[in-house]
Design a protein around this motif. Structure first.
Motif, PDB file in Angstrom:
ATOM      1  N   UNK A 254      43.207  -0.042 -16.936  1.00  0.00           N
ATOM      2  CA  UNK A 254      43.502   1.385 -17.123  1.00  0.00           C
ATOM      3  C   UNK A 254      44.998   1.647 -16.983  1.00  0.00           C
ATOM      4  N   UNK A 255      45.624   1.001 -16.003  1.00  0.00           N
ATOM      5  CA  UNK A 255      47.065   1.162 -15.802  1.00  0.00           C
ATOM      6  C   UNK A 255      47.839   0.661 -17.025  1.00  0.00           C
ATOM      7  N   UNK A 256      47.473  -0.519 -17.514  1.00  0.00           N
ATOM      8  CA  UNK A 256      48.180  -1.060 -18.681  1.00  0.00           C
ATOM      9  C   UNK A 256      48.028  -0.115 -19.873  1.00  0.00           C
ATOM     10  N   UNK A 262      47.999  -0.714 -25.762  1.00  0.00           N
ATOM     11  CA  UNK A 262      46.803  -0.116 -26.384  1.00  0.00           C
ATOM     12  C   UNK A 262      45.569  -0.995 -26.266  1.00  0.00           C
ATOM     13  N   UNK A 263      45.712  -2.276 -26.583  1.00  0.00           N
ATOM     14  CA  UNK A 263      44.551  -3.176 -26.641  1.00  0.00           C
ATOM     15  C   UNK A 263      44.308  -3.793 -25.267  1.00  0.00           C
ATOM     16  N   UNK A 264      43.742  -2.970 -24.395  1.00  0.00           N
ATOM     17  CA  UNK A 264      43.549  -3.362 -23.002  1.00  0.00           C
ATOM     18  C   UNK A 264      42.066  -3.554 -22.717  1.00  0.00           C
ATOM     19  N   UNK A 265      41.711  -4.764 -22.259  1.00  0.00           N
ATOM     20  CA  UNK A 265      40.300  -5.085 -22.017  1.00  0.00           C
ATOM     21  C   UNK A 265      40.111  -5.841 -20.706  1.00  0.00           C
ATOM     22  N   UNK A 266      38.982  -5.598 -20.079  1.00  0.00           N
ATOM     23  CA  UNK A 266      38.517  -6.421 -18.964  1.00  0.00           C
ATOM     24  C   UNK A 266      37.315  -7.228 -19.443  1.00  0.00           C
TER      25      UNK A 266
END
Ligand SMILES: NCCCCC[C@@H](C[SeH])C(=O)O
Ligand SMILES: [Zn+2]
Ligand SMILES: [Zn+2]
Ligand SMILES: [Zn+2]
Length: 306
Positions: A254-256, A262-266
């Motif tokens: 979420x921070x990134x 934009x393309x931030x995933x866990x």
């Protein structure tokens, strides 16, 4: 002191030696740097993987956020091995490596990782000392400035989801945040690798509000999950974290995203609870190979759309 193996879990000293060796053996593709130091004084190493070149877009991948999630450092090591073995022979991966840089952080929570080998296999948090309590550690995945200290976190140091005294209170999370901040806007994607549940999650987890890029992230997650399951049929669920797993604040993804990545995933890798964090070594290869397909799917989307 066993030797390094991609098909076994490696203790930290062997992972450190591996980072030095893989960089030394592939100087045209891999460079190692140290982005920080842990609470207990251990180096936090980062590998930059890709054909050397200026102004390339980048994908940041971290593993070993939570100490007990041993399959995740195994994946980061596998990724680098696949990259160096594929360069010049696999056209798709060669194209990715010629046009993108991959920053791979094999173990963020180095102190916690060692602790799971020496004392408590089920340890999750960092190993920093907290004031006025014998309870040790902060949850690094509640320690970022993203709805910090609200849902799914607590200010109680004895909790597994202790958010810390302030955002980036931990030397480990501060090192990560500093690196990403100082490499914007090149970093177009942030992938943080966890276990277990078999899920692909994207912002937000700290709220139920939809991300501005919800539609694109949902479609991308769907494609990545389909690519993953095409190999061994492993089933993943996917969606925004708050809805798909649970509300949780202070997360690095979420921070990134709010910082502009934009393309931030866990990722939550195998399994769904049969073995949980204690995933047998016999499942390392399959887990890594299927996860490679999802990561390459995302990387191709980044290459074509960022
Ligand atoms: N940023 C939160 C993503 C969803 C929760 C991920 C899991 C990994 Se173990 C957690 O940190 O509880
Ligand atoms: Zn985790
Ligand atoms: Zn997890
Ligand atoms: Zn392979």
């Amino acid at each position: 002191r066993s030797v390094h193996s991609y098909e076994q879990y490696n203790e930290l000293e062997n992972i450190y030696a591996w980072t030095a060796n893989i960089a030394a053996q592939n100087p045209n593709l891999v460079t190692r740097s140290q982005i920080g130091t842990s609470f207990e004084g251990r180096p936090i190493y980062l590998l930059k993987v890709g054909k050397a070149g200026a102004n390339k877009n980048a994908i940041f991948i971290d593993c070993g956020f939570h100490a007990r999630e041993w399959i995740t450092p195994a994946f980061c090591q596998w990724f680098v091995k696949e990259a160096v073995n594929s360069y010049g022979s696999d056209p798709e991966f060669t194209n990715l490596l010629n046009n993108l840089d991959f920053y791979v952080l094999p173990v963020l929570n180095v102190d916690g990782y060692v602790y799971t080998w020496t004392n408590d296999r089920m340890w999750r948090k960092t190993r920093s000392l907290n004031k006025n309590t014998p309870c040790v550690g902060t949850d690094p995945n509640r320690n970022f400035a993203a709805g910090w200290g609200t849902n799914g976190a607590t200010s109680s140091p004895c909790s597994e989801v202790y958010c810390g005294t302030i955002p980036e209170s931990e030397s480990e999370t501060r090192a990560l945040g500093d690196f990403i901040r100082s490499n914007l806007p090149a970093i177009k994607s942030y992938l943080t690798i966890h276990s277990y549940s078999q899920m692909l999650l994207f912002p937000y987890s700290y709220t139920h509000k939809l991300a501005n890029d919800y539609d694109e992230l949902f479609t991308l997650a769907e494609g990545a999950v389909n690519a993953l399951s095409s190999l061994y049929g492993t089933q993943y669920t996917y969606g925004p974290g708050g809805k798909t797993i649970y509300l949780s604040s202070g997360g690095s993804d979420d921070w990134a995203y709010d910082t502009g990545v934009k393309y931030s995933f866990t990722f939550e890798l195998r399994d769904t609870g049969k073995y949980g964090f204690i995933l047998p070594e016999s499942e390392i290869v399959e887990t890594c190979e299927e996860t490679m397909l999802a990561v390459k799917y995302i990387a191709n989307h980044v290459l074509n759309n960022a």
